[in-house]
Design a protein around this motif. Structure first.
Motif, PDB file in Angstrom:
ATOM      1  N   LEU A  54      32.342   6.690 -62.589  1.00  0.00           N
ATOM      2  CA  LEU A  54      31.016   6.478 -62.007  1.00  0.00           C
ATOM      3  C   LEU A  54      29.938   7.121 -62.865  1.00  0.00           C
ATOM      4  O   LEU A  54      30.175   8.153 -63.505  1.00  0.00           O
ATOM      5  CB  LEU A  54      30.962   7.069 -60.590  1.00  0.00           C
ATOM      6  CG  LEU A  54      32.083   6.638 -59.632  1.00  0.00           C
ATOM      7  CD1 LEU A  54      31.955   7.400 -58.314  1.00  0.00           C
ATOM      8  CD2 LEU A  54      32.056   5.131 -59.400  1.00  0.00           C
ATOM      9  N   LEU A 109      36.773   0.230 -52.343  1.00  0.00           N
ATOM     10  CA  LEU A 109      35.841  -0.722 -52.955  1.00  0.00           C
ATOM     11  C   LEU A 109      34.778  -1.184 -51.967  1.00  0.00           C
ATOM     12  O   LEU A 109      33.610  -1.352 -52.329  1.00  0.00           O
ATOM     13  CB  LEU A 109      36.615  -1.933 -53.493  1.00  0.00           C
ATOM     14  CG  LEU A 109      37.489  -1.686 -54.719  1.00  0.00           C
ATOM     15  CD1 LEU A 109      38.256  -2.954 -55.087  1.00  0.00           C
ATOM     16  CD2 LEU A 109      36.663  -1.203 -55.897  1.00  0.00           C
ATOM     17  N   PHE A 167      38.259   5.894 -60.899  1.00  0.00           N
ATOM     18  CA  PHE A 167      36.908   5.335 -60.848  1.00  0.00           C
ATOM     19  C   PHE A 167      36.048   6.131 -61.837  1.00  0.00           C
ATOM     20  O   PHE A 167      36.039   7.364 -61.800  1.00  0.00           O
ATOM     21  CB  PHE A 167      36.309   5.482 -59.451  1.00  0.00           C
ATOM     22  CG  PHE A 167      36.902   4.558 -58.428  1.00  0.00           C
ATOM     23  CD1 PHE A 167      36.362   3.296 -58.221  1.00  0.00           C
ATOM     24  CD2 PHE A 167      37.990   4.949 -57.659  1.00  0.00           C
ATOM     25  CE1 PHE A 167      36.894   2.438 -57.274  1.00  0.00           C
ATOM     26  CE2 PHE A 167      38.535   4.096 -56.706  1.00  0.00           C
ATOM     27  CZ  PHE A 167      37.988   2.843 -56.513  1.00  0.00           C
ATOM     28  N   LEU A 190      32.333   1.586 -51.547  1.00  0.00           N
ATOM     29  CA  LEU A 190      31.605   1.744 -52.808  1.00  0.00           C
ATOM     30  C   LEU A 190      30.499   0.708 -52.902  1.00  0.00           C
ATOM     31  O   LEU A 190      29.364   1.017 -53.291  1.00  0.00           O
ATOM     32  CB  LEU A 190      32.571   1.601 -53.989  1.00  0.00           C
ATOM     33  CG  LEU A 190      31.929   1.605 -55.386  1.00  0.00           C
ATOM     34  CD1 LEU A 190      31.293   2.961 -55.677  1.00  0.00           C
ATOM     35  CD2 LEU A 190      32.962   1.255 -56.456  1.00  0.00           C
ATOM     36  N   LEU A 212      37.007   0.708 -63.320  1.00  0.00           N
ATOM     37  CA  LEU A 212      38.147   1.095 -62.499  1.00  0.00           C
ATOM     38  C   LEU A 212      39.386   0.886 -63.351  1.00  0.00           C
ATOM     39  O   LEU A 212      39.693  -0.235 -63.754  1.00  0.00           O
ATOM     40  CB  LEU A 212      38.215   0.251 -61.227  1.00  0.00           C
ATOM     41  CG  LEU A 212      39.415   0.457 -60.304  1.00  0.00           C
ATOM     42  CD1 LEU A 212      39.591   1.922 -59.919  1.00  0.00           C
ATOM     43  CD2 LEU A 212      39.278  -0.411 -59.047  1.00  0.00           C
TER      44      LEU A 212
END
Length: 263
Positions: free
Chosen positions: A246, A186, A244, A189, A235
């Motif tokens: 994305l 995280l 995840f 990210l 998530l």
């Protein structure tokens, strides 16, 4: 931090260090006039100054790295040799007199060496390279196949269940190690989203959960996954895996960065 501010910071470090040197020498000279000064005869201005030199370099390094910040991140540098030379320049134990040390010259030399190590025009590329490497490592992208689902790029990872809560409380809680790994993912990210926004002009959210909140989300898992929002992405936490989800645009940005900086 522009060049003028950085130069002002280095001048301030030199001035403070010179003041410390002068005060240490003055105090040592006055010891015989101080009542009760016998107990202070062990004061060594050389050792005192040596500690001040180490602290001075930390301030120099901090000012330099702040001047090279890009995308909200400081670059990592290997300045061991520069630090060693700075300490050697101001090593008063092997000089004839601590008062003869040219502190200003040593500070300027160190700052010049740091600038040569990482020029301002190269800082952005270096920050991007280091961020790309961290993202690649934390998300283990070299071992991942691109999976598209519902218009998103899905990265899936195995989760370890805490054996004690499973055995005694009959509850599926993620282990400490799994939560720690997710926290690291995280963090990188979030940094990558900041890079993405500043590079593309987008306004992707940068919010992530705290470690405490993450623990709440990874407790008492069942067949129905828990879903939270991180940086505008989904998530999902399942019993044995977490994912995840994305956006394709963000995933393409990450892929391009890694291709540019890690090959």
């Amino acid at each position: 931090m522009n060049a003028d501010v950085l130069n002002q910071s280095s001048n301030q470090v030199a001035s403070v260090l010179e003041a410390v040197r002068n005060e240490a020498l003055s105090f040592a000279d006055r010891l015989h006039t101080i009542q009760g000064g016998v107990r202070l005869q062990g004061f060594d201005p050389h050792s005192f100054f040596e500690k001040a030199v180490k602290e001075a370099y930390e301030h120099l390094q901090d000012a330099f790295l702040r001047s090279r910040m890009c995308f909200g991140r400081r670059p990592d540098i290997n300045d061991y040799e520069i630090k060693r030379e700075f300490f050697s320049d101001l090593d008063c134990h092997h000089k004839t007199d601590i008062a003869d040390l040219n502190i200003t010259a040593a500070v300027k030399r160190a700052m010049s060496s740091l600038d040569t190590l990482l020029p301002s025009e190269a800082a952005e590329n270096e920050v991007s390279r280091q961020l790309a490497a961290r993202f690649n490592n934390e998300f283990r992208l070299e071992h991942k196949e691109v999976v598209q689902r519902g218009g998103f790029i899905v990265l899936s990872y195995g989760a370890t269940i805490d054996s004690l809560t499973k055995q005694y409380d009959k509850r599926n809680d993620y282990s400490y190690h799994t939560n720690e790994w997710i926290c690291k993912q995280l963090a990188v990210l979030q940094e990558m989203v900041v890079h993405f926004n500043r590079s593309t002009g987008k306004n992707q959210p940068t919010n992530i959960v705290t470690y405490y909140d993450l623990q709440q989300h990874t407790r008492a898992l069942s067949r129905s996954p828990k879903v939270i929002d991180v940086c505008g992405f989904k998530l999902k936490f399942g019993v044995s895996r977490y994912e995840f989800h994305l956006s394709s645009e963000f995933a393409e940005h990450v892929s391009t960065m890694i291709s540019l900086h890690n090959h």
